[in-house]
Write an enzyme that holds these catalytic residues in place. Structure first.
Site, short mmCIF file in Angstrom:
data_model
loop_
_atom_site.label_atom_id
_atom_site.label_comp_id
_atom_site.label_asym_id
_atom_site.label_seq_id
_atom_site.Cartn_x
_atom_site.Cartn_y
_atom_site.Cartn_z
N LYS A 1 0.83 -1.21 0.00
CA LYS A 1 0.00 0.00 0.00
C LYS A 1 0.86 1.25 0.00
O LYS A 1 0.66 2.15 -0.81
CB LYS A 1 -0.94 0.03 1.22
CG LYS A 1 -1.96 -1.08 1.25
CD LYS A 1 -2.88 -0.96 2.45
CE LYS A 1 -2.16 -1.12 3.79
NZ LYS A 1 -1.54 -2.45 3.99
N THR A 2 1.80 1.30 0.92
CA THR A 2 2.64 2.49 1.03
C THR A 2 3.51 2.62 -0.23
O THR A 2 3.69 3.71 -0.77
CB THR A 2 3.50 2.42 2.30
OG1 THR A 2 2.63 2.27 3.42
CG2 THR A 2 4.34 3.66 2.48
N ASP B 1 -2.04 7.88 4.09
CA ASP B 1 -1.62 6.52 4.41
C ASP B 1 -2.23 6.15 5.77
O ASP B 1 -2.55 7.03 6.56
CB ASP B 1 -0.08 6.44 4.48
CG ASP B 1 0.44 5.01 4.38
OD1 ASP B 1 -0.38 4.07 4.23
OD2 ASP B 1 1.68 4.83 4.43
N ARG C 1 5.10 -7.37 10.89
CA ARG C 1 6.32 -6.57 10.68
C ARG C 1 7.46 -7.48 10.23
O ARG C 1 8.49 -7.02 9.74
CB ARG C 1 6.77 -5.84 11.97
CG ARG C 1 5.80 -4.84 12.56
CD ARG C 1 5.28 -3.86 11.56
NE ARG C 1 3.98 -4.27 11.07
CZ ARG C 1 3.44 -3.81 9.94
NH1 ARG C 1 4.07 -2.96 9.18
NH2 ARG C 1 2.25 -4.24 9.53
N GLN D 1 -5.69 -3.34 10.72
CA GLN D 1 -4.58 -2.73 11.46
C GLN D 1 -5.01 -1.47 12.20
O GLN D 1 -4.17 -0.63 12.55
CB GLN D 1 -3.42 -2.40 10.51
CG GLN D 1 -2.77 -3.64 9.94
CD GLN D 1 -1.56 -3.29 9.11
OE1 GLN D 1 -0.55 -2.84 9.62
NE2 GLN D 1 -1.67 -3.44 7.80
P1 ATP Z 1 1.61 -2.10 6.00
O1 ATP Z 1 0.18 -2.52 5.99
O2 ATP Z 1 2.40 -2.84 7.02
O3 ATP Z 1 1.76 -0.61 6.07
P2 ATP Z 1 2.02 -1.96 3.16
O4 ATP Z 1 0.82 -2.55 2.54
O5 ATP Z 1 2.11 -0.49 3.21
O6 ATP Z 1 2.22 -2.58 4.61
P3 ATP Z 1 4.61 -1.82 1.95
O7 ATP Z 1 5.36 -1.40 3.16
O8 ATP Z 1 4.32 -0.82 0.93
O9 ATP Z 1 3.27 -2.56 2.41
O10 ATP Z 1 5.33 -3.04 1.25
C1 ATP Z 1 5.80 -4.17 1.99
C2 ATP Z 1 7.10 -4.68 1.41
O11 ATP Z 1 6.85 -5.34 0.19
C3 ATP Z 1 8.08 -3.58 1.11
O12 ATP Z 1 9.38 -4.05 1.38
C4 ATP Z 1 7.88 -3.34 -0.35
O13 ATP Z 1 9.00 -2.77 -0.96
C5 ATP Z 1 7.61 -4.74 -0.86
N1 ATP Z 1 6.79 -4.75 -2.09
C6 ATP Z 1 5.53 -4.33 -2.22
N2 ATP Z 1 5.08 -4.49 -3.48
C7 ATP Z 1 6.11 -5.03 -4.19
C8 ATP Z 1 6.29 -5.43 -5.54
N3 ATP Z 1 5.33 -5.30 -6.44
N4 ATP Z 1 7.47 -5.95 -5.88
C9 ATP Z 1 8.46 -6.08 -4.97
N5 ATP Z 1 8.36 -5.72 -3.69
C10 ATP Z 1 7.20 -5.20 -3.28
MG MG Z 2 2.22 0.88 4.82
#
Ligand code: ATP
Ligand code: MG
Length: 742
Positions: free
Chosen positions: A36-37, A225, A610, A256
């Site tokens: 997402k981020t 976010d 995490r 979350q």
């Molecule tokens: P949270 O809910 O904990 O905030 P999130 O959904 O925001 O998580 P991110 O932190 O954006 O998730 O991504 C999690 C990990 O997965 C990061 O290390 C990110 O770089 C990696 N990642 C996400 N999408 C891809 C992708 N398409 N290819 C490679 N790595 C990815």
């Molecule tokens: Mg995030």
């Protein structure tokens, strides 16, 4: 810099679609670690690269300042001009807007922002004179009511109009009156508090559409976010900002949501489609962060929440290491277990930065800090002050220092006014002048106050008498009993007891100090002076650490923080400690029923997710609290996870979870090679004459026969952890322990 095709090719298909979303409202709703981020950042970069939006027109709101800084950093790798992006938290956005336009709603230039302490001070002044608020009411309770009202955009009048006769145990009218007086006093002092940063901005936007329009020019594309944790006030702020251009993209995960206790409303994300019927919704279903074992455990856990939106989250990574669970005998062995594994993984090539220890409350950090320190693992504590840096701890240790060293003027100046004893600044200056002229200590001046001060001499001599008494006590008592005497005789405990809930937290910390002294005496022969030396070492390490952080020196260190603070972050290795009833779920949540439990479960879900490669869960069978050891029960969440983790003994061998404790096992494998705990150079200088490797049977004069579980340190500093039947694990300094082979 990447070309735009490069940008989207670094995302999966749905992520790329979301990142390519141009105008209009959009919702990215997905589980942890699904990108997402990442998608949000790429979307910003893509807006600039592909759609030609100016960085100046883009706003991104994050939950913490750290997250904002990280986001800017990550964006700067993708595009140029990242410096012009507006990236901030809701609160810092509020400051910026109010500094620029606050005058239009009656805020005077140069207003000050009150922090928690200032708020409490003011409430203390106000409360006394309000009918219906008795002495048993704490300022913290009132502050809680005000904060929650502000999160919900409620005024004192709204509070008055509410249905229930009592709010948090206070008559409704009285609470409203306190709120009213607080607001007017605050205004008279040209101050605003944290909650106002949002509510006053909302008011500004409502009252002055022309100003809202100006700000909207600077925020034509808005991103939020962690949207699941917005409260009503933040929601309204976002809604107003987005009302003109409607280019609002929010991302979040209802599973979350962990700030309901502060007024966050999970409904905000669930209702997004109601508010914006034309919103495009993007669901991300692949988790890129965690190994399949970790993710399966997380998914399994969160399924137990009744109130949730069902989502799919599939692992991209392989199984990897199984999740491990370890039940230690007590908090101390739990800390040592974590330290042992950190060392082991470090020696296998993991950087300290790759590893984190997460807990439910900051008070849990002390035992962990000490375990890490004993084997020299660098640690950095995020949020929460290091234990020995806390004000009340420093105060009591300053009393102790002064008791054994009457010349310690620094300690004296720290505590002469805590609690207040009627020795004013003028008097203190006179005493100090006299001491300096006579080349003696301020305490000596106090003892001679009759010859120095015209007024208030008696207060100073009383203080000198108190310190004389404490000095005698230092000789007579062991460290824990002595510290207890200090706290009591100085009036410090009474002072805290009058400070309501704020004081209660500090009292808890002082209890922890007694625990620390108690534990220390269990392992060391020595007086309070020796204990103070050790404590000073601990705090000087803390100081170094704090300084290093302040200077932004990149430092290799294991991260210690609460699960709340870990939101949005990731680490290859994660330890979650204290998976016990009363800690996780917390004691407070247990009293709130199912809602409270569901929020704790979401918090645990945040913690678990995490971890990228390895996850360790730990619990203790006995937990020391308030100087007493109580038996602890495994967290109900562990039961829910059964089958998704291996229970291991300290050596990493898999054992039966139901066997209650690994103690019943007699592992044959010595402590792992390569870990510092085992990498002990045994020398013949050991007074016991034994070279411990771990596993030996030994006899102790008091505790009887036991088995060595771990060895740390060398020479005179060598310590062994021995498990004695019926007694539990004891950490002993070999030099003093008088152990013999059994
Ligand atoms: P949270 O809910 O904990 O905030 P999130 O959904 O925001 O998580 P991110 O932190 O954006 O998730 O991504 C999690 C990990 O997965 C990061 O290390 C990110 O770089 C990696 N990642 C996400 N999408 C891809 C992708 N398409 N290819 C490679 N790595 C990815
Ligand atoms: Mg995030």
């Amino acid at each position: 810099m990447s070309s735009t095709n490069d940008l989207l090719s670094q995302l999966n298909e749905t992520q790329a679609q979301a990142a390519d979303h141009f105008t209009g409202p959009a919702l990215v709703i997905a589980g942890a670690g699904s990108g997402k981020t990442r998608t949000l950042i790429y979307r910003i970069a893509h807006l600039i690269e592909h759609y030609g939006v100016r960085p100046n027109d883009i706003l991104a709101v994050t939950f913490t300042n750290k997250a904002a800084a990280e986001m800017r950093e990550r964006a700067s790798h993708l595009i140029s001009g990242a410096d012009d992006l507006w990236m901030s938290t809701f609160h810092s956005a509020g400051v910026r807007i109010l500094r620029a336009y606050g005058e239009h709603i009656g805020l005077k230039r140069g207003f000050v922002i009150y922090d928690d302490d200032d708020q409490m001070d003011m409430l203390k002044e106000i409360m006394g004179s309000i009918p219906g608020i008795g002495p048993e009411t704490t300022p913290r309770t009132i502050r809680g009511i005000l904060d929650r009202a502000k999160s919900n955009l409620q005024t004192p009048d709204d509070l008055e109009r509410r249905g229930e006769p009592y709010i948090s145990g206070i008559p409704r009218e009285a609470a409203a009156e306190a709120f009213r007086r607080y607001e007017s006093r605050k205004k008279a002092q040209n101050a605003i508090d944290f909650g106002d940063l949002i509510t006053e901005t909302v008011r500004l936007f409502q009252e002055r559409p022309d100003i809202l329009d100006k700000v909207q020019n600077r925020a034509q594309f808005i991103h939020v976010d962690e949207y699941q944790d917005t409260n009503k006030a933040q929601y309204e702020l976002t809604r107003l900002l987005a009302s003109r251009d409607r280019n609002l993209l929010v991302v979040g995960d209802p599973d979350q949501s962990i700030y309901a206790f502060r007024g966050a409303d999970i409904q905000n994300i669930l209702d997004f489609q109601k508010d914006y019927p034309d919103a495009k919704v993007y669901m991300l279903e692949h988790n890129y962060r965690s190994s399949a074992s970790v993710l399966n455990a997380a998914n399994r856990l969160i399924e137990n929440n009744a109130e949730r939106l069902d989502k799919t989250l599939k692992a991209v990574k392989e199984d990897g290491h199984p999740v491990s669970f370890h039940r230690a005998t007590d908090g101390r062995s739990e800390g040592d277990f974590v330290a042992e594994w950190l060392t082991r993984l470090h020696s296998e090539g993991k950087s300290w930065n790759d590893m984190a220890i997460l807990y439910r409350t900051n008070a849990q950090s002390r035992v962990l800090e000490e375990s890490l320190r004993r084997v020299q693992i660098p640690a950095k504590i995020v949020g929460g002050v290091g234990f020995y840096d806390r004000r009340e701890i420093r105060d009591i240790l300053a009393y102790a220092r002064l008791a054994i060293n009457p010349d310690d003027d620094v300690a004296l100046r720290r505590i002469i006014g805590r609690p207040r004893r009627g020795i004013g600044d003028t008097a203190l200056v006179k005493l100090m002048d006299w001491a300096r002229a006579g080349n003696t200590s301020i305490l000596t001046a106090c003892a001679n106050a009759e010859n120095i001060l015209e007024r208030g001499a008696q207060k100073a001599t009383e203080f000198a008498t108190l310190m004389q008494g404490l000095s005698d006590a230092a000789d007579a008592y062991g460290p824990a009993a002595f510290l207890r005497t200090v706290m009591d005789a100085s009036g410090y405990l009474d002072m805290l007891r009058q400070e309501g809930q704020e004081g209660a937290v500090r009292l808890e910390n002082l209890d922890e100090l007694i625990n620390a002294a108690e534990e220390w005496s269990g392992e060391h022969e020595g007086t309070i002076a020796d204990f103070l030396d050790d404590a000073a070492l601990l705090s000087s390490v803390d100081d170094m650490r704090t300084k290093a952080e302040n200077k932004d020196v990149p430092e290799e260190a294991v991260t210690l923080m609460t699960m709340h603070n870990a939101k949005g972050l990731e680490f290859p290795v994660v330890f979650i400690v204290g998976t016990e009833e009363g800690l996780l779920p917390s004691r407070g949540a247990l009293t709130e029923g199912p809602k409270g439990i569901e929020e704790e479960r979401r918090l645990f879900y945040v913690g678990i997710t995490r971890a990228m490669e390895r996850l360790f869960l730990t619990a203790a069978e006995n937990r020391m609290q308030y100087g007493k050891t109580n038996s602890a029960e495994d967290s109900r969440f562990l039961e829910e996870l059964e089958g998704h983790f291996d229970t291991i003994d300290p050596y990493g061998q898999v054992i039966d979870y139901r066997a209650k404790t690994w103690k019943q096992y007699r592992p044959t494998v010595p402590v792992s090679q390569g870990s510092s705990v085992s990498a002990v150079k045994n020398t013949s200088s050991l007074s016991a004459g034994m070279a411990y490797k771990g596993g030996e049977k030994v006899r102790h004069p008091k505790f009887g026969v036991g088995q060595v579980l771990a060895v740390a340190g060398t020479g005179d500093k060598q310590e062994v952890t021995v498990h004695f039947a019926g007694v539990g694990a004891k950490k002993l300094l070999v030099k003093f322990a008088n152990l013999s082979p059994a």
